[in-house]
Enzyme design. Structure first.
Site, PDB file in Angstrom:
ATOM      1  N   GLU A  48     -23.864 -17.120 -56.108  1.00 45.17           N
ATOM      2  CA  GLU A  48     -23.968 -17.906 -57.336  1.00 45.17           C
ATOM      3  C   GLU A  48     -25.431 -18.273 -57.656  1.00 45.17           C
ATOM      4  O   GLU A  48     -25.785 -18.419 -58.825  1.00 45.17           O
ATOM      5  CB  GLU A  48     -23.085 -19.156 -57.185  1.00 45.17           C
ATOM      6  CG  GLU A  48     -22.692 -19.855 -58.460  1.00 45.17           C
ATOM      7  CD  GLU A  48     -22.179 -18.958 -59.587  1.00 45.17           C
ATOM      8  OE1 GLU A  48     -21.408 -18.016 -59.318  1.00 45.17           O
ATOM      9  OE2 GLU A  48     -22.570 -19.200 -60.748  1.00 45.17           O
ATOM     10  N   HIS A  50     -28.084 -16.343 -57.280  1.00 49.83           N
ATOM     11  CA  HIS A  50     -28.654 -15.220 -58.039  1.00 49.83           C
ATOM     12  C   HIS A  50     -28.073 -15.188 -59.457  1.00 49.83           C
ATOM     13  O   HIS A  50     -28.787 -14.902 -60.419  1.00 49.83           O
ATOM     14  CB  HIS A  50     -28.292 -13.879 -57.375  1.00 49.83           C
ATOM     15  CG  HIS A  50     -28.834 -13.695 -55.994  1.00 49.83           C
ATOM     16  ND1 HIS A  50     -28.030 -13.596 -54.889  1.00 49.83           N
ATOM     17  CD2 HIS A  50     -30.109 -13.576 -55.548  1.00 49.83           C
ATOM     18  CE1 HIS A  50     -28.785 -13.403 -53.807  1.00 49.83           C
ATOM     19  NE2 HIS A  50     -30.042 -13.402 -54.181  1.00 49.83           N
ATOM     20  N   GLN A  74     -41.532  -6.550 -46.860  1.00 55.79           N
ATOM     21  CA  GLN A  74     -41.670  -7.997 -46.682  1.00 55.79           C
ATOM     22  C   GLN A  74     -40.992  -8.509 -45.409  1.00 55.79           C
ATOM     23  O   GLN A  74     -40.925  -9.709 -45.192  1.00 55.79           O
ATOM     24  CB  GLN A  74     -41.168  -8.734 -47.923  1.00 55.79           C
ATOM     25  CG  GLN A  74     -39.684  -8.687 -48.163  1.00 55.79           C
ATOM     26  CD  GLN A  74     -39.323  -9.292 -49.518  1.00 55.79           C
ATOM     27  OE1 GLN A  74     -39.572  -8.702 -50.573  1.00 55.79           O
ATOM     28  NE2 GLN A  74     -38.747 -10.487 -49.510  1.00 55.79           N
ATOM     29  N   LYS A 162     -35.753 -22.046 -54.492  1.00 55.85           N
ATOM     30  CA  LYS A 162     -35.540 -22.144 -53.040  1.00 55.85           C
ATOM     31  C   LYS A 162     -36.711 -21.520 -52.275  1.00 55.85           C
ATOM     32  O   LYS A 162     -37.121 -22.023 -51.251  1.00 55.85           O
ATOM     33  CB  LYS A 162     -34.224 -21.489 -52.629  1.00 55.85           C
ATOM     34  CG  LYS A 162     -33.865 -21.839 -51.185  1.00 55.85           C
ATOM     35  CD  LYS A 162     -32.544 -21.293 -50.795  1.00 55.85           C
ATOM     36  CE  LYS A 162     -32.618 -19.828 -50.442  1.00 55.85           C
ATOM     37  NZ  LYS A 162     -33.430 -19.548 -49.229  1.00 55.85           N
ATOM     38  N   VAL A 189     -29.322 -23.426 -56.387  1.00 50.91           N
ATOM     39  CA  VAL A 189     -27.876 -23.698 -56.480  1.00 50.91           C
ATOM     40  C   VAL A 189     -27.386 -24.020 -55.072  1.00 50.91           C
ATOM     41  O   VAL A 189     -27.733 -23.328 -54.107  1.00 50.91           O
ATOM     42  CB  VAL A 189     -27.117 -22.493 -57.068  1.00 50.91           C
ATOM     43  CG1 VAL A 189     -25.619 -22.775 -57.139  1.00 50.91           C
ATOM     44  CG2 VAL A 189     -27.657 -22.169 -58.456  1.00 50.91           C
TER      45      VAL A 189
HETATM   46  O1  PAF Z   1     -36.655 -13.569 -53.315  1.00 49.72           O
HETATM   47  C1  PAF Z   1     -36.309 -12.396 -53.043  1.00 49.72           C
HETATM   48  O2  PAF Z   1     -35.123 -12.074 -52.991  1.00 49.72           O
HETATM   49  C2  PAF Z   1     -37.393 -11.354 -52.765  1.00 49.72           C
HETATM   50  O3  PAF Z   1     -38.452 -11.902 -52.066  1.00 49.72           O
HETATM   51  C3  PAF Z   1     -37.873 -10.652 -54.041  1.00 49.72           C
HETATM   52  C4  PAF Z   1     -38.579 -11.602 -54.989  1.00 49.72           C
HETATM   53  C5  PAF Z   1     -36.694 -10.000 -54.743  1.00 49.72           C
HETATM   54  C6  PAF Z   1     -38.879  -9.547 -53.670  1.00 49.72           C
HETATM   55  O4  PAF Z   1     -38.314  -8.617 -52.827  1.00 49.72           O
END
Ligand code: PAF
Length: 295
Positions: A48, A50, A74, A162, A189
């Site tokens: 929710e 997203h 990342q 968040k 959320v």
């Molecule tokens: O917040 C996230 O889900 C990720 O760090 C993002 C911004 C999609 C980059 O991969």
């Protein structure tokens, strides 16, 4: 009104696109019609939180592009890249129901050539907090976000509060590299009991999930103390640590009371000061934050 525009312009239902080249035609068509484009970058396993970003994006633009990409760049070598939850079919259903126009879900090879030699590296904003705990993480984030900005060329991009250090860095990215993209930060959320929604909550065993609530209890207590007139950064931090100590199994990485521009600790808290926590609950690392004066 946005829904009507969408039906007559892009398509009556969402398109799932894996190739950069295939995104170009629908995006050019939208631009030709003078439509604004919003980008919601995600790593999928949509919840929710997203979908709230999608709602916010829809308020800002006629066309909403949601990207789903678990970005290997990342994740550190000992982090959860391989076990990060994935469910593209479920994501597509949720995204379509929520009114996403284009779902961009490229495979890794589509975004990263094996011989790539360029990345986007942040300066001092990434020295502390998540940047210190996860070396290289923000280079990965800024590199993929830069690529997504270049591929989609959105008018606006929406990120969640968040990940507050990420959001702050992405605002700096857009400004310092002149992307001309408006960055919108949407509220976190929460589950009914206050746990911030996160794809990583799926890792929590029931007892860990209960323990994880100490993050929210701490943030709420510090925020309430501020509302009641406590502005001293040291006092607020001490209160936070006292509450965190009530769950000794939760290993706190940091409790930060910082200004929203530089993310540096403040002696005196004010409206807009950020209180952020990162902690390990079992094998799961969680982050959460509040903005003082905003709860
Ligand atoms: O917040 C996230 O889900 C990720 O760090 C993002 C911004 C999609 C980059 O991969």
């Amino acid at each position: 009104m946005a829904a009507d525009i969408r039906m007559t312009t892009i398509a009556s239902s969402m398109r799932l696109i894996e190739k950069i080249a295939s995104l170009r035609a629908p995006l050019s068509e939208a631009r030709r019609r003078g439509q604004s484009i919003a980008l919601v970058p995600t790593m999928g396993y949509l919840h929710e939180g997203h979908l709230h970003l999608v709602d916010v994006a829809r308020r800002h633009a006629a066309v909403v592009v949601l990207s789903v990409f678990v970005n290997p760049l990342q994740f550190g070598p000992h982090e959860d890249f391989t076990r990060y939850p994935r469910d593209l079919e479920g994501d597509a259903m949720k995204a379509e129901r929520r009114g996403v126009d284009l779902l961009f879900a490229p495979p890794v090879e589509e975004l990263y050539a094996s011989d790539r030699t360029v990345a986007v590296t942040p300066l001092s904003l990434a020295d502390r907090w998540e940047g210190a705990a996860r070396p290289g993480h923000f280079t990965g984030v800024l590199t993929v976000v830069t690529k997504l900005f270049n591929i989609v060329q959105p008018t606006v991009a929406v990120f969640g509060q968040k990940d507050i250090q990420q959001a702050t860095l992405i605002k700096a990215l857009a400004r310092d590299l002149d992307f001309g993209v408006k960055i919108v930060i949407a509220n976190t959320v929460r589950e009914p009991d206050g746990l911030a929604m996160s794809s990583r909550n799926a890792y929590l065993a029931p007892e860990e999930r209960r323990r994880a609530l100490v993050l929210w209890r701490t943030l709420r207590a510090v925020s309430e103390a501020f509302d009641a007139g406590e502005y001293d950064g040291v006092e607020l931090e001490q209160l936070g640590w006292e509450i965190l100590a009530t769950e000794p199994e939760v290993q706190v990485d940091y409790l930060a009371i910082v200004d929203p521009q530089r993310l540096e600790p403040v002696a005196v808290a004010e409206q807009g000061t950020i209180v952020a926590i990162a902690a390990r609950v079992g094998g799961t690392r969680l982050i959460d934050n509040v903005i003082l004066g905003a709860l």
